[in-house]
Structures are given as structure tokens and as C-alpha cells.
Design a protein around this motif. Structure first.
Motif, PDB file in Angstrom:
ATOM      1  N   UNK A  77     -75.057  23.667  25.134  1.00  0.00           N
ATOM      2  CA  UNK A  77     -74.691  25.035  24.795  1.00  0.00           C
ATOM      3  C   UNK A  77     -75.637  25.930  25.591  1.00  0.00           C
ATOM      4  N   UNK A  78     -75.162  26.460  26.708  1.00  0.00           N
ATOM      5  CA  UNK A  78     -76.043  27.232  27.584  1.00  0.00           C
ATOM      6  C   UNK A  78     -76.485  28.541  26.940  1.00  0.00           C
ATOM      7  N   UNK A  79     -75.633  29.141  26.114  1.00  0.00           N
ATOM      8  CA  UNK A  79     -76.010  30.400  25.458  1.00  0.00           C
ATOM      9  C   UNK A  79     -77.141  30.180  24.456  1.00  0.00           C
ATOM     10  N   UNK A  80     -77.047  29.105  23.685  1.00  0.00           N
ATOM     11  CA  UNK A  80     -78.070  28.816  22.675  1.00  0.00           C
ATOM     12  C   UNK A  80     -79.244  28.010  23.229  1.00  0.00           C
ATOM     13  N   UNK A  81     -79.069  27.509  24.456  1.00  0.00           N
ATOM     14  CA  UNK A  81     -80.089  26.656  25.086  1.00  0.00           C
ATOM     15  C   UNK A  81     -80.407  25.434  24.226  1.00  0.00           C
ATOM     16  N   UNK A  82     -79.336  24.801  23.753  1.00  0.00           N
ATOM     17  CA  UNK A  82     -79.453  23.578  22.975  1.00  0.00           C
ATOM     18  C   UNK A  82     -78.545  22.529  23.576  1.00  0.00           C
ATOM     19  N   UNK A  83     -78.775  21.302  23.204  1.00  0.00           N
ATOM     20  CA  UNK A  83     -77.891  20.245  23.651  1.00  0.00           C
ATOM     21  C   UNK A  83     -78.514  18.882  23.485  1.00  0.00           C
ATOM     22  N   UNK A  84     -77.771  17.898  23.908  1.00  0.00           N
ATOM     23  CA  UNK A  84     -78.245  16.517  23.839  1.00  0.00           C
ATOM     24  C   UNK A  84     -77.661  15.744  25.009  1.00  0.00           C
ATOM     25  N   UNK A  85     -78.287  14.619  25.286  1.00  0.00           N
ATOM     26  CA  UNK A  85     -77.837  13.737  26.364  1.00  0.00           C
ATOM     27  C   UNK A  85     -78.126  12.300  25.964  1.00  0.00           C
ATOM     28  N   UNK A  86     -77.193  11.417  26.268  1.00  0.00           N
ATOM     29  CA  UNK A  86     -77.365   9.982  26.031  1.00  0.00           C
ATOM     30  C   UNK A  86     -77.123   9.262  27.349  1.00  0.00           C
ATOM     31  N   UNK A  87     -78.022   8.357  27.695  1.00  0.00           N
ATOM     32  CA  UNK A  87     -77.895   7.564  28.919  1.00  0.00           C
ATOM     33  C   UNK A  87     -77.906   6.088  28.548  1.00  0.00           C
ATOM     34  N   UNK A  88     -76.945   5.360  29.101  1.00  0.00           N
ATOM     35  CA  UNK A  88     -76.841   3.916  28.913  1.00  0.00           C
ATOM     36  C   UNK A  88     -77.029   3.262  30.280  1.00  0.00           C
ATOM     37  N   UNK A  89     -77.801   2.209  30.315  1.00  0.00           N
ATOM     38  CA  UNK A  89     -77.915   1.381  31.517  1.00  0.00           C
ATOM     39  C   UNK A  89     -77.519  -0.023  31.110  1.00  0.00           C
ATOM     40  N   UNK A  90     -76.654  -0.630  31.903  1.00  0.00           N
ATOM     41  CA  UNK A  90     -76.227  -1.976  31.556  1.00  0.00           C
ATOM     42  C   UNK A  90     -75.401  -2.625  32.638  1.00  0.00           C
ATOM     43  N   UNK A  91     -75.118  -3.880  32.409  1.00  0.00           N
ATOM     44  CA  UNK A  91     -74.318  -4.678  33.333  1.00  0.00           C
ATOM     45  C   UNK A  91     -72.845  -4.327  33.171  1.00  0.00           C
ATOM     46  N   UNK A  92     -72.207  -3.997  34.280  1.00  0.00           N
ATOM     47  CA  UNK A  92     -70.768  -3.729  34.268  1.00  0.00           C
ATOM     48  C   UNK A  92     -70.046  -4.953  34.814  1.00  0.00           C
ATOM     49  N   UNK A  93     -68.885  -5.224  34.246  1.00  0.00           N
ATOM     50  CA  UNK A  93     -68.080  -6.339  34.735  1.00  0.00           C
ATOM     51  C   UNK A  93     -66.615  -5.984  34.608  1.00  0.00           C
ATOM     52  N   UNK A  94     -65.832  -6.580  35.450  1.00  0.00           N
ATOM     53  CA  UNK A  94     -64.384  -6.418  35.374  1.00  0.00           C
ATOM     54  C   UNK A  94     -63.863  -7.446  34.371  1.00  0.00           C
ATOM     55  N   UNK A  95     -63.053  -7.026  33.438  1.00  0.00           N
ATOM     56  CA  UNK A  95     -62.447  -7.961  32.486  1.00  0.00           C
ATOM     57  C   UNK A  95     -61.419  -8.808  33.224  1.00  0.00           C
ATOM     58  N   UNK A  96     -61.559 -10.127  33.110  1.00  0.00           N
ATOM     59  CA  UNK A  96     -60.639 -11.026  33.808  1.00  0.00           C
ATOM     60  C   UNK A  96     -59.964 -12.027  32.873  1.00  0.00           C
ATOM     61  N   UNK A  97     -60.533 -12.282  31.727  1.00  0.00           N
ATOM     62  CA  UNK A  97     -59.956 -13.233  30.784  1.00  0.00           C
ATOM     63  C   UNK A  97     -58.675 -12.632  30.194  1.00  0.00           C
ATOM     64  N   UNK A  98     -57.548 -13.339  30.289  1.00  0.00           N
ATOM     65  CA  UNK A  98     -56.283 -12.790  29.786  1.00  0.00           C
ATOM     66  C   UNK A  98     -56.332 -12.394  28.307  1.00  0.00           C
ATOM     67  N   UNK A  99     -57.065 -13.131  27.495  1.00  0.00           N
ATOM     68  CA  UNK A  99     -57.159 -12.777  26.071  1.00  0.00           C
ATOM     69  C   UNK A  99     -57.929 -11.474  25.885  1.00  0.00           C
ATOM     70  N   UNK A 100     -59.004 -11.310  26.663  1.00  0.00           N
ATOM     71  CA  UNK A 100     -59.775 -10.070  26.569  1.00  0.00           C
ATOM     72  C   UNK A 100     -58.938  -8.891  27.053  1.00  0.00           C
ATOM     73  N   UNK A 101     -58.222  -9.070  28.164  1.00  0.00           N
ATOM     74  CA  UNK A 101     -57.382  -7.996  28.699  1.00  0.00           C
ATOM     75  C   UNK A 101     -56.316  -7.605  27.683  1.00  0.00           C
TER      76      UNK A 101
END
Length: 143
Positions: A77-101
Motif C-alpha cells: 500500500x504505497x499511500x500508507x507505506x505498509x506491506x508485506x513480502x514472502x520469498x520462497x526458494x526451492x527446487x523446481x521440477x516438471x511434473x512427469x508422472x501420469x498420476x501426478x499430472x
């Protein structure tokens, strides 16, 4: 309330997860042709993992599979000068298992981008951090 060196409130992992579960748009940071790339994506949280739906030929699908990525959401909120941020770091993978897809296909995750989106990128959060500036607790998106 715990503060970091800059005076920002440090969000707990539970607060971060709650915010991740409520937001729908984030930015994924990955490496593309040896350079950092940032792409806005819609996503959802499923079984603790972030899930993004994309095209199999997209730069995201080719560059972000089987690598470490960062993912960020925020509300400012730029007017109120408030806010929050969340950052995630992790391993990304393409889903390939037919059951998972098959399980991912029934999730309410429709890409906003046009065209066929038949590939799922799953990010397992390993590092989850968040910060709050000012009194942003009054927001509907904040726990």
C-alpha cells in the motif's frame, strides 16, 4: 514481534504459508540463457508445493525444470507505506508422472496466458521467508 536489521517485522513460516495460500499471482525467478529472468505467473499451493501451469515450449518450462528457483509474492500500500513480502526458494521440477499430472489437472489452476498450458512446474519450498513493513495486518490478505 521479531524485527530484522532494517526494522521490518519478520513473518513466521506459518504466516508466510498462509499468505502463499491466499494469493494467486506471484513472480518466479529463474535463469534463462545464463541471465536472471522474472516472470509473473498465477499459481496455487497444493500439498505444501507451489504449482504453476505453463506451455511445454515456454522459456519457463525449459529453464525452470530441475533447477533452483525463487518465487515471490507481495502486497504493498504505497499511500500508507505498509506491506508485506514472502520469498520462497526451492527446487523446481516438471511434473512427469501420469498420476501426478492427473491430480494436478483437477486443481482450479487455469493459466491467465493464452494458448495451451499442458505442463506443470512444481516448486518444493525449501527456504520460506517473509517481511512486513508498517502495520499491514489490516489487509484482507494478511493473517
Amino acid at each position: 514481534m521479531k524485527l530484522d536489521q532494517s526494522g521490518l517485522e519478520i513473518l513466521s513460516r506459518d504466516e508466510c504459508r498462509a499468505l502463499l495460500g491466499r494469493a494467486t499471482i506471484g513472480r518466479i525467478v529463474f535463469t534463462h540463457q545464463a541471465l536472471p529472468a522474472v516472470q509473473p505467473v498465477n499459481y496455487l499451493l497444493s500439498r505444501g508445493d507451489l504449482v504453476v501451469r505453463t506451455s511445454r515450449t515456454s522459456r519457463l518450462a525449459t529453464a525452470a525444470a530441475d533447477t533452483v528457483v525463487a518465487f515471490e509474492i507481495d502486497e504493498i500500500d504505497t499511500a500508507a507505506r505498509t506491506g508485506w513480502s514472502v520469498v520462497v526458494v526451492g527446487q523446481a521440477r516438471r511434473a512427469t508422472d501420469p498420476r501426478e499430472i492427473a491430480a494436478l489437472e483437477v486443481l482450479p489452476l487455469d493459466s491467465w496466458a493464452p494458448g495451451t498450458r499442458d505442463t506443470y512446474i512444481v516448486i518444493h519450498p525449501e527456504l520460506v521467508t517473509g517481511r512486513r513493513l508498517g502495520n499491514a495486518r489490516g489487509s484482507d490478505a494478511t493473517p
